[in-house]
Design a protein around this motif. Structure first.
Motif: not given
Ligand SMILES: Cc1cc2nc3c(=O)[nH]c(=O)nc-3n(C[C@H](O)[C@H](O)[C@H](O)COP(=O)(O)OP(=O)(O)OC[C@H]3O[C@@H](n4cnc5c(N)ncnc54)[C@H](O)[C@@H]3O)c2cc1C
Length: 392
Positions: A41-50, A185-187
């Motif tokens: 259910g969560a969201f995430l950020v993938v950064f430039a390095n990933g 972490t609640v999303c």
């Protein structure tokens, strides 16, 4: 052809399989869940390095297509007063890939679809319970055992089975357990709001009692998360009903003059997951088995780098296996290349979590205004993190 058994079909598992494929090593994924992973259910950020690591195996396209950019961050205090605004570290310039936001489930799906397109098999409903190394006249093998009674044989086994890794315990029964950070972490996702948020921007709020972040998706939906204190018992799947998480989260921000409480109240369904970290795991490998991603080093979500670290690990491990004559020497080279960096990320994330946590007076430390970045939006002080690149 060398055959790798990959345990876990999350981010590390799918990317490792594709990287091994490029290295000419056969890989099969064994995933515990019948259709996908838990905690979707969560969201995430993938950064430039990933993303740049994904580009090395030409797997960045589907991730970029399924996500939206995260360009800027603005920081508010509990009165809604803006403390600062800046570009997010590693924001892409020229042909560079900037940070992207997407649901964790979507990231799994696009990576699986891309792996399937490359002919990589994923076996669902295969929960690893044990593994042993077998020496025969024809060489050394590893045999994995699964909860359904089936077995699989390969030349090496890669534990990409997440923060509560079984493989880690097989390598070292005395391995440290992940630490519950005291936060969940609640999303949530809502369209039912009058909150005006700029696109491509994260609004981070240091409330009186807790930390909150939100961004607006291109279709207008607001995606938000909050760091909510709790006990480890609360963190178990389904231990606390979603409605109760929503009530607790809204109450934390009720006395603040910010959009946080309103956004939480406007959300029908929230999802919560316990925040764990794992500062160091002494044993990463033996003759035939190795761990990577959260199984080897889990960071609290605050630095938002766990997925990118898992992707980097996958690439480096595949390169080491391609270039070394036997698994053990490849695993040693991989650890040598990765340990310092990933442990630094875990420590940095723990530091950020402490900053966002309430102090003795119950209030998170009022943050310094975000440091200035270079005018072109490059990473500046975070270069070591988002500027990391892998050469195939
Ligand atoms: C709320 C939250 C927000 C986050 N935000 C960010 C963010 O913004 N940016 C970021 O980069 N990271 C973020 N992270 C961290 C990121 O999700 C993890 O670091 C990342 O998923 C690690 O990938 P992994 O493949 O190592 O583990 P996972 O993604 O956990 O995958 C492990 C897989 O192994 C499977 N498995 C487990 N046990 C077994 C077994 N015994 N046998 C077979 N399969 C098994 C699981 O079902 C799962 O599919 C966040 C995490 C959380 C909880």
């Amino acid at each position: 052809m060398t055959k790798a058994l990959i345990i876990g079909g999350g981010i590390a598992g799918a990317v490792t399989a594709m990287a091994l494929h490029k290295a000419g090593i056969d890989a099969e994924i064994f995933e515990a869940y019948p259709t996908g992973a838990d905690d979707v259910g969560a969201f995430l950020v993938v950064f430039a390095n990933g993303l740049e690591a994904l580009r090395v195996i030409d797997a960045h396209g589907p991730v970029v297509a399924a996500s939206f950019p995260a360009q800027r961050v603005r920081v508010l205090d509990d009165h809604g007063e803006q403390l600062g605004e800046r570009p997010i570290a590693g924001t892409g310039q020229g042909t560079g890939l900037g940070p992207r936001t997407l649901r964790r489930a979507t990231l799994y799906q696009v990576l699986h679809a891309e792996a399937a397109r490359r002919g990589i098999a994923v076996r669902h409903g295969k929960r690893l319970t044990g593994a042993e190394t077998v020496h025969t006249a024809h060489g050394t093998k590893v045999v994995a055992a699964f909860a359904d009674g089936s077995r699989a044989e390969g030349d090496l086994l890669i534990g990409a089975d997440g923060v509560h890794s079984v493989t880690r315990g097989l390598l070292d029964p005395a391995a440290p357990r992940p630490r519950y950070t005291g936060r969940n972490t609640v999303c949530g996702y809502t369209r039912d709001t009058a909150a005006q948020l700029a696109p491509d921007t994260y609004t981070m709020i240091f409330g009186k009692r807790a930390f909150f972040g939100c961004t607006r998706a291109p279709d207008g939906e607001i995606w938000w998360f909050a760091n909510v204190p709790g006990t480890e018992r609360d963190a178990g799947p389904g231990a606390v009903p979603a409605a109760e998480w929503r009530r607790r989260t809204a109450a934390l921000f009720a006395d603040d003059d910010t959009p946080a409480a309103g956004l939480v109240r406007a959300t029908d369904r929230v999802v919560a997951s316990g925040a764990y970290d794992l500062a160091t795991t002494p044993t990463w490998y033996d003759d035939t088995m190795v761990i990577l991603g959260d199984a080897a080093h889990a960071a609290a979500p605050n630095a938002a780098q766990g997925a990118s670290m898992a992707i980097e690990d996958a690439l480096v491990l595949a390169i080491c296996l391609r270039d070394r004559p036997d698994p053990r020497s490849a695993f040693a080279a991989y650890e040598e290349l990765r340990r310092e960096r990933v442990e630094k990320v875990v420590a940095a994330s723990a530091g950020m979590a402490a900053l966002a946590a309430p102090g003795p007076g119950g209030r998170p430390a009022r943050p310094a205004p975000p440091e200035r970045r270079t005018a072109d939006g490059s990473a500046g002080a975070d270069d070591w993190l988002t500027g990391y690149r892998i050469a195939w």
